[in-house]
Enzyme design. Structure first.
Site, PDB file in Angstrom:
ATOM      1  N   ALA A  44       0.938  -1.175   0.101  1.00 49.91           N
ATOM      2  CA  ALA A  44       0.056   0.070  -0.001  1.00 49.91           C
ATOM      3  C   ALA A  44       0.850   1.251  -0.016  1.00 49.91           C
ATOM      4  O   ALA A  44       0.538   2.246  -0.632  1.00 49.91           O
ATOM      5  CB  ALA A  44      -0.857   0.012   1.059  1.00 49.91           C
ATOM      6  N   TYR A  45       1.826   1.398   0.776  1.00 54.01           N
ATOM      7  CA  TYR A  45       2.727   2.520   0.814  1.00 54.01           C
ATOM      8  C   TYR A  45       3.586   2.604  -0.244  1.00 54.01           C
ATOM      9  O   TYR A  45       3.521   3.711  -1.050  1.00 54.01           O
ATOM     10  CB  TYR A  45       4.086   2.031   1.899  1.00 54.01           C
ATOM     11  CG  TYR A  45       4.882   3.137   2.291  1.00 54.01           C
ATOM     12  CD1 TYR A  45       4.634   4.455   3.128  1.00 54.01           C
ATOM     13  CD2 TYR A  45       6.074   3.248   1.936  1.00 54.01           C
ATOM     14  CE1 TYR A  45       5.345   5.241   3.370  1.00 54.01           C
ATOM     15  CE2 TYR A  45       7.092   4.207   1.996  1.00 54.01           C
ATOM     16  CZ  TYR A  45       6.683   5.244   2.802  1.00 54.01           C
ATOM     17  OH  TYR A  45       7.454   6.183   3.103  1.00 54.01           O
ATOM     18  N   CYS A  46       4.124   1.476  -1.059  1.00 52.43           N
ATOM     19  CA  CYS A  46       4.615   1.730  -2.443  1.00 52.43           C
ATOM     20  C   CYS A  46       3.606   2.399  -3.518  1.00 52.43           C
ATOM     21  O   CYS A  46       4.185   3.169  -4.208  1.00 52.43           O
ATOM     22  CB  CYS A  46       5.494   0.442  -2.848  1.00 52.43           C
ATOM     23  SG  CYS A  46       6.932  -0.237  -1.771  1.00 52.43           S
ATOM     24  N   LYS A  95       2.760   5.948  -2.601  1.00 54.42           N
ATOM     25  CA  LYS A  95       4.278   6.923  -3.007  1.00 54.42           C
ATOM     26  C   LYS A  95       4.158   7.090  -4.479  1.00 54.42           C
ATOM     27  O   LYS A  95       4.657   8.254  -5.012  1.00 54.42           O
ATOM     28  CB  LYS A  95       5.201   6.370  -2.364  1.00 54.42           C
ATOM     29  CG  LYS A  95       5.328   6.544  -0.663  1.00 54.42           C
ATOM     30  CD  LYS A  95       4.986   8.001  -0.416  1.00 54.42           C
ATOM     31  CE  LYS A  95       4.883   8.007   1.105  1.00 54.42           C
ATOM     32  NZ  LYS A  95       4.707   9.398   1.750  1.00 54.42           N
TER      33      LYS A  95
END
Ligand SMILES: NC(=O)c1ccc[n+]([C@@H]2O[C@H](COP(=O)([O-])OP(=O)(O)OC[C@H]3O[C@@H](n4cnc5c(N)ncnc54)[C@H](O)[C@@H]3O)[C@@H](O)[C@H]2O)c1
Length: 245
Positions: A151-153, A156
């Site tokens: 989710a973070y990748c 971003k």
């Protein structure tokens, strides 16, 4: 006070600690006046932090909360010259097939939707004035991807997409939009990461060390300054040689 950000008012989301606080201190050194929008502004509230003129309790993922913070900031500052979309959460570090959907939603809400909501609130008045700077804090994994933080990748990488599209839409209005892509820095963000995940990322750092928050703040100060005048829609790498493009 003199300095390259003299008479500039800056909003820094997530500026109560970590990278955002380092940016607040750097902007203050350059004469800027800083307002922090943070879900937990307690570390920088009321005279605890000399670099922060105003600290507001804001959830960047909530449209009404952002609108209220915008109004309160304008009342106190008159105008916002610089917006740094820095607030972020990491989410757990597990393979994507084990990643909880609720965690996915939380990370997208803060790391991607929050950037959209804050930019959407601040950009119209910048357009009218014909000047402004918007800086998004993405991550090196927004460019390269990375295992076990799906989710973070994705969020971003989405922020890099927002940077390019917003820059195109604002280029005729004198508003520059750029992003910073740092590699891992030692902050509270690491609390959600497993020790194995942190060790694996550290082992891949070509310079053999993590990023210092001041190194990110220096780049942010340059992008926010009048010296950055012909660059928009770009992603500034602060990854110690980790990213190859
Ligand atoms: N630390 C790293 O290794 C690293 C690397 C690359 C990019 N980044 C990015 O830098 C930014 C700052 O991270 P950090 O390392 O300083 O983390 P941090 O956890 O030290 O600080 C994040 C701040 O954001 C605030 N915040 C979280 N959710 C919020 C919300 N919904 N509304 C308002 N404020 C909220 C927190 O209260 C905190 O003050 C993040 O976007 C992060 O993804 C960090």
């Amino acid at each position: 006070m003199g300095g390259e950000l003299s008479k500039r008012n800056a909003v820094i989301t997530g500026g109560a600690r970590g990278i955002g606080l380092a940016i607040a201190r750097r902007f203050h050194e350059e004469g800027g006046r800083v307002c922090v929008w943070d879900r937990d502004p307690s570390p920088v509230e009321e005279s605890k932090e000399a670099s922060v003129a105003l600290a507001l309790s804001v959830d960047v993922a909530d449209e009404a909360s952002v609108a209220a913070a915008y109004d309160a900031t304008i009342q106190r500052f008159g105008q916002i010259d610089i917006l740094v979309n820095n607030a972020g959460v990491n989410g757990p570090t597990v393979p994507f097939w084990e990643y909880a959907v609720a965690d996915w939603d939380r990370v997208q809400a803060v790391d991607l939707k929050g950037v959209f909501l804050c930019s959407r609130a601040v950009a119209p008045a910048m357009r009218v004035r014909g000047s402004g700077r918007i800086i998004h804090v993405s991550s090196v994994v927004g460019k390269t991807g990375g295992p076990n933080a799906i989710a973070y990748c994705a969020a971003k990488a989405g922020v890099i997409g927002l940077t390019k599209s917003m820059a195109m839409e604002l280029v005729k209005d004198g508003v520059l939009v750029n992003a910073i892509a740092p590699a891992m820095a030692e902050t509270d963000l690491l609390a959600e990461m497993s020790p194995d995940y942190i060790a694996e990322v550290k082992s891949r750092m070509p310079m053999g060390r993590l990023c210092a928050v001041e190194e990110i703040a220096d780049v942010a100060a340059w992008i926010a300054s009048p010296r950055c005048s012909f660059t928009t829609g770009q992603v500034f790498d602060v990854s110690g040689g980790r990213a190859q493009y």
